[in-house]
Write a protein that holds these residues in place. Structure first.
Motif, PDB file in Angstrom:
ATOM      1  N   ILE A 152       0.843  -1.187  -0.014  1.00 13.14           N
ATOM      2  CA  ILE A 152       0.086   0.144   0.094  1.00 13.14           C
ATOM      3  C   ILE A 152       0.985   1.119  -0.117  1.00 13.14           C
ATOM      4  N   GLN A 153       1.907   1.294   0.870  1.00 14.16           N
ATOM      5  CA  GLN A 153       2.687   2.497   0.616  1.00 14.16           C
ATOM      6  C   GLN A 153       3.526   2.526  -0.441  1.00 14.16           C
ATOM      7  N   ASP A 201      -5.534   6.900   7.428  1.00 11.22           N
ATOM      8  CA  ASP A 201      -6.696   7.166   6.227  1.00 11.22           C
ATOM      9  C   ASP A 201      -6.237   6.372   4.957  1.00 11.22           C
ATOM     10  N   LEU A 202      -5.153   6.507   4.604  1.00 14.13           N
ATOM     11  CA  LEU A 202      -4.606   5.882   3.357  1.00 14.13           C
ATOM     12  C   LEU A 202      -4.551   4.437   3.268  1.00 14.13           C
ATOM     13  N   GLN A 203      -4.521   3.806   4.115  1.00 13.87           N
ATOM     14  CA  GLN A 203      -4.457   2.369   4.436  1.00 13.87           C
ATOM     15  C   GLN A 203      -6.005   1.783   4.378  1.00 13.87           C
ATOM     16  N   THR A 232     -10.478  -0.577   1.581  1.00 16.44           N
ATOM     17  CA  THR A 232     -11.699  -0.426   1.050  1.00 16.44           C
ATOM     18  C   THR A 232     -11.803  -0.699  -0.553  1.00 16.44           C
ATOM     19  N   ALA A 233     -10.687  -0.025  -1.196  1.00 15.11           N
ATOM     20  CA  ALA A 233     -10.834  -0.185  -2.640  1.00 15.11           C
ATOM     21  C   ALA A 233     -10.590  -1.450  -2.885  1.00 15.11           C
ATOM     22  N   ALA A 268     -12.790  -6.516  -5.185  1.00 15.51           N
ATOM     23  CA  ALA A 268     -13.205  -8.009  -5.259  1.00 15.51           C
ATOM     24  C   ALA A 268     -14.634  -8.359  -5.319  1.00 15.51           C
ATOM     25  N   SER A 269     -15.448  -7.376  -4.883  1.00 16.88           N
ATOM     26  CA  SER A 269     -17.019  -7.679  -5.019  1.00 16.88           C
ATOM     27  C   SER A 269     -17.370  -7.540  -6.443  1.00 16.88           C
ATOM     28  N   PHE A 270     -16.694  -6.960  -7.403  1.00 15.88           N
ATOM     29  CA  PHE A 270     -17.441  -7.152  -8.918  1.00 15.88           C
ATOM     30  C   PHE A 270     -16.939  -8.365  -9.275  1.00 15.88           C
TER      31      PHE A 270
END
Length: 88
Positions: free
Chosen positions: A36-37, A55-57, A62-63, A68-70
């Motif tokens: 992520i970083q 917040d960035l993590q 969340t993204a 993954a839900s699509f």
């Protein structure tokens, strides 16, 4: 402080963060955090990463969950939307 020394200090800071993450988290979670970083830096979000790392993590995780839900279409050459037709 010059830009070059600031960059050097940020690299040192990141190395310490990564080491601390590996010690406090499991290997998989630590690797996810490092990924992520890295992606945030590649996207030019260095300031956001420094000021709001949590917040960035959360946003990145969340993204990933939303992605993954699509469901991918079974046939990736098929048109996603129905064919457009003009009503007469």
């Amino acid at each position: 402080m010059s830009e070059q020394s600031s960059f050097k200090n940020s690299k040192t800071h990141v190395a310490h963060q990564n080491q601390n993450a590996k010690e406090s988290l499991g290997d998989q979670a630590a690797q996810e955090l490092i990924d992520i970083q890295t992606l945030a830096r590649m996207a030019g979000l260095e300031r956001a990463l420094e000021r709001f790392p949590d917040d960035l993590q959360i946003a990145a995780r969340t993204a990933l969950k939303v992605r993954a839900s699509f469901q991918a279409p079974a046939d990736n050459t098929a048109e996603v939307w129905p064919v457009m037709r003009v009503k007469s």
